[in-house]
Motif scaffolding. Structure first.
Motif, PDB file in Angstrom:
ATOM      1  N   ILE A  78       0.747  -1.172   0.063  1.00 52.70           N
ATOM      2  CA  ILE A  78       0.019   0.016  -0.023  1.00 52.70           C
ATOM      3  C   ILE A  78       0.814   1.299  -0.082  1.00 52.70           C
ATOM      4  CG2 ILE A  78      -1.783   1.248   1.269  1.00 52.70           C
ATOM      5  CD1 ILE A  78      -2.722  -1.398   2.083  1.00 52.70           C
ATOM      6  N   TYR A  79       0.805   2.076  -1.008  1.00 52.51           N
ATOM      7  CA  TYR A  79       1.348   3.242  -1.268  1.00 52.51           C
ATOM      8  C   TYR A  79       0.520   4.287  -1.020  1.00 52.51           C
ATOM      9  CZ  TYR A  79       5.357   0.654  -3.239  1.00 52.51           C
ATOM     10  OH  TYR A  79       6.403  -0.086  -3.387  1.00 52.51           O
ATOM     11  N   ILE A  80       1.193   5.617  -0.218  1.00 50.88           N
ATOM     12  CA  ILE A  80       0.356   6.635  -0.163  1.00 50.88           C
ATOM     13  C   ILE A  80       1.355   7.687  -0.255  1.00 50.88           C
ATOM     14  CG2 ILE A  80      -0.968   8.020   1.148  1.00 50.88           C
ATOM     15  CD1 ILE A  80      -2.060   5.738   2.780  1.00 50.88           C
ATOM     16  N   GLY A  81       1.404   8.876  -1.105  1.00 46.77           N
ATOM     17  CA  GLY A  81       2.253   9.743  -1.440  1.00 46.77           C
ATOM     18  C   GLY A  81       3.325   9.138  -2.103  1.00 46.77           C
ATOM     19  N   GLY A  82       3.406   8.197  -2.672  1.00 49.61           N
ATOM     20  CA  GLY A  82       4.667   7.591  -3.064  1.00 49.61           C
ATOM     21  C   GLY A  82       5.697   6.823  -2.324  1.00 49.61           C
ATOM     22  N   VAL A  83       4.981   6.652  -0.838  1.00 42.70           N
ATOM     23  CA  VAL A  83       5.814   5.846  -0.012  1.00 42.70           C
ATOM     24  C   VAL A  83       5.163   4.577   0.220  1.00 42.70           C
ATOM     25  CG1 VAL A  83       6.626   6.064   2.277  1.00 42.70           C
ATOM     26  CG2 VAL A  83       6.739   8.249   0.707  1.00 42.70           C
ATOM     27  N   ARG A  84       5.724   3.461   0.383  1.00 42.14           N
ATOM     28  CA  ARG A  84       5.049   2.278   0.901  1.00 42.14           C
ATOM     29  C   ARG A  84       4.940   2.327   2.275  1.00 42.14           C
ATOM     30  NH1 ARG A  84       6.840  -2.658   3.193  1.00 42.14           N
ATOM     31  NH2 ARG A  84       5.805  -4.446   2.478  1.00 42.14           N
ATOM     32  N   ARG A  85       3.667   2.331   2.671  1.00 42.54           N
ATOM     33  CA  ARG A  85       3.010   2.467   3.955  1.00 42.54           C
ATOM     34  C   ARG A  85       2.922   1.219   4.737  1.00 42.54           C
ATOM     35  NH1 ARG A  85       3.662   8.046   5.891  1.00 42.54           N
ATOM     36  NH2 ARG A  85       3.686   9.092   3.973  1.00 42.54           N
ATOM     37  N   GLY A  86       2.624   0.179   3.931  1.00 35.95           N
ATOM     38  CA  GLY A  86       2.301  -1.148   4.655  1.00 35.95           C
ATOM     39  C   GLY A  86       1.902  -2.031   3.699  1.00 35.95           C
ATOM     40  N   VAL A  87       1.387  -3.319   4.183  1.00 33.22           N
ATOM     41  CA  VAL A  87       1.069  -4.333   3.329  1.00 33.22           C
ATOM     42  C   VAL A  87      -0.153  -5.114   3.703  1.00 33.22           C
ATOM     43  CG1 VAL A  87       2.292  -6.060   4.603  1.00 33.22           C
ATOM     44  CG2 VAL A  87       2.237  -6.327   2.080  1.00 33.22           C
ATOM     45  N   ASP A 142       1.112  -2.082   9.370  1.00 34.65           N
ATOM     46  CA  ASP A 142       1.835  -0.619   9.058  1.00 34.65           C
ATOM     47  C   ASP A 142       3.168  -0.899   8.966  1.00 34.65           C
ATOM     48  OD1 ASP A 142       2.759   1.646   9.261  1.00 34.65           O
ATOM     49  OD2 ASP A 142       1.263   2.316  10.662  1.00 34.65           O
ATOM     50  N   THR A 143       3.886  -0.576   8.156  1.00 34.82           N
ATOM     51  CA  THR A 143       5.404  -1.063   8.016  1.00 34.82           C
ATOM     52  C   THR A 143       6.123   0.245   7.954  1.00 34.82           C
ATOM     53  OG1 THR A 143       5.237  -1.078   5.455  1.00 34.82           O
ATOM     54  CG2 THR A 143       5.012  -3.327   6.869  1.00 34.82           C
ATOM     55  N   TYR A 144       5.434   1.375   8.126  1.00 37.23           N
ATOM     56  CA  TYR A 144       6.245   2.781   8.068  1.00 37.23           C
ATOM     57  C   TYR A 144       6.002   3.363   9.340  1.00 37.23           C
ATOM     58  CZ  TYR A 144       7.964   7.025   5.771  1.00 37.23           C
ATOM     59  OH  TYR A 144       8.652   8.271   5.609  1.00 37.23           O
ATOM     60  N   THR A 145       7.188   3.915  10.005  1.00 36.33           N
ATOM     61  CA  THR A 145       6.946   4.677  11.213  1.00 36.33           C
ATOM     62  C   THR A 145       6.995   6.011  10.985  1.00 36.33           C
ATOM     63  OG1 THR A 145       8.413   2.793  12.175  1.00 36.33           O
ATOM     64  CG2 THR A 145       8.097   4.939  13.521  1.00 36.33           C
ATOM     65  N   ASP A 146       5.817   6.644  11.262  1.00 39.76           N
ATOM     66  CA  ASP A 146       5.457   8.055  11.134  1.00 39.76           C
ATOM     67  C   ASP A 146       4.712   8.495  12.064  1.00 39.76           C
ATOM     68  OD1 ASP A 146       3.521   6.930   9.948  1.00 39.76           O
ATOM     69  OD2 ASP A 146       3.534   8.134   8.107  1.00 39.76           O
ATOM     70  N   SER A 177      -3.878  -1.117  11.815  1.00 41.52           N
ATOM     71  CA  SER A 177      -2.363  -1.418  12.422  1.00 41.52           C
ATOM     72  C   SER A 177      -1.643  -0.205  12.676  1.00 41.52           C
ATOM     73  CB  SER A 177      -1.869  -2.524  11.334  1.00 41.52           C
ATOM     74  OG  SER A 177      -0.665  -2.766  11.928  1.00 41.52           O
ATOM     75  N   CYS A 178      -0.996  -0.449  13.667  1.00 43.70           N
ATOM     76  CA  CYS A 178       0.281   0.733  14.076  1.00 43.70           C
ATOM     77  C   CYS A 178       1.415   0.204  14.142  1.00 43.70           C
ATOM     78  CB  CYS A 178      -0.352   1.073  15.371  1.00 43.70           C
ATOM     79  SG  CYS A 178      -2.078   2.156  15.581  1.00 43.70           S
ATOM     80  N   ASP A 179       1.852  -1.079  13.448  1.00 39.50           N
ATOM     81  CA  ASP A 179       2.897  -1.606  13.522  1.00 39.50           C
ATOM     82  C   ASP A 179       3.053  -2.885  12.610  1.00 39.50           C
ATOM     83  OD1 ASP A 179       1.923  -3.819  14.928  1.00 39.50           O
ATOM     84  OD2 ASP A 179       2.170  -3.295  16.856  1.00 39.50           O
ATOM     85  N   SER A 180       4.243  -3.294  12.295  1.00 34.39           N
ATOM     86  CA  SER A 180       4.536  -4.298  11.267  1.00 34.39           C
ATOM     87  C   SER A 180       3.743  -5.753  11.686  1.00 34.39           C
ATOM     88  CB  SER A 180       6.041  -4.616  11.037  1.00 34.39           C
ATOM     89  OG  SER A 180       6.662  -4.721  12.181  1.00 34.39           O
ATOM     90  N   ALA A 181       3.523  -5.760  13.077  1.00 35.76           N
ATOM     91  CA  ALA A 181       2.983  -7.251  13.629  1.00 35.76           C
ATOM     92  C   ALA A 181       1.436  -7.276  12.969  1.00 35.76           C
ATOM     93  CB  ALA A 181       2.870  -7.224  15.118  1.00 35.76           C
ATOM     94  N   GLY A 182       0.928  -6.197  12.687  1.00 35.67           N
ATOM     95  CA  GLY A 182      -0.137  -6.312  11.778  1.00 35.67           C
ATOM     96  C   GLY A 182      -1.676  -6.582  12.619  1.00 35.67           C
TER      97      GLY A 182
END
Length: 127
Positions: free
Chosen positions: A31-40, A61-65, A87-92
């Motif tokens: 999942i890309y938002i604004g050209g950045v991969r934010r998650g899967v 969520d795989t992007y820490t922002d 999701s708020c982290d890569s654990a999903g």
């Protein structure tokens, strides 16, 4: 482009892939938002992609922002069904989506909770 009973939508910022291409075949969706991969988004059960109308998915969520990533479903493409999970982290987060129209085709998009920005919609079928 129509592939069997699956509609695939191309995204400007990143290639689009569908979670269920056909019965018994799935693929993770970046999942890309604004050209950045934010998650899967991924399937989490062999009971997904078998045309039973139930989609067992997972959003990570795989992007820490400072924002979490939500998954929102549309069935058909223009009718918002709701947020299926966040999701708020890569654990999903595991979620389940039930078909609303009887055609086992739906659409989803990612949404950043802190900013409200969304990804392009992704289409998939045969779930």
């Amino acid at each position: 482009m129509l592939v069997g009973s699956l509609v695939v939508v191309g995204a400007v910022s990143a290639p689009a892939q569908a979670a269920c291409f056909e019965t018994g075949y799935d693929m993770n969706v970046n999942i890309y938002i604004g050209g950045v991969r934010r998650g899967v988004e991924s399937t989490r059960s062999t009971e997904t992609c078998n045309r039973n109308g139930v989609y067992y998915g997972k959003i990570a969520d795989t992007y820490t922002d400072g924002s979490c990533l939500s998954i929102q479903f549309f069935d058909p493409e223009t009718v918002f069904v709701g947020t299926q999970g966040t999701s708020c982290d890569s654990a999903g987060y595991n979620f389940t989506f039930w078909d609303q129209t009887g055609d086992t085709e739906a659409w989803f998009r990612g949404r950043l909770t802190a900013f409200g920005t969304v990804s392009n919609k992704q289409g998939f079928g045969a779930y």
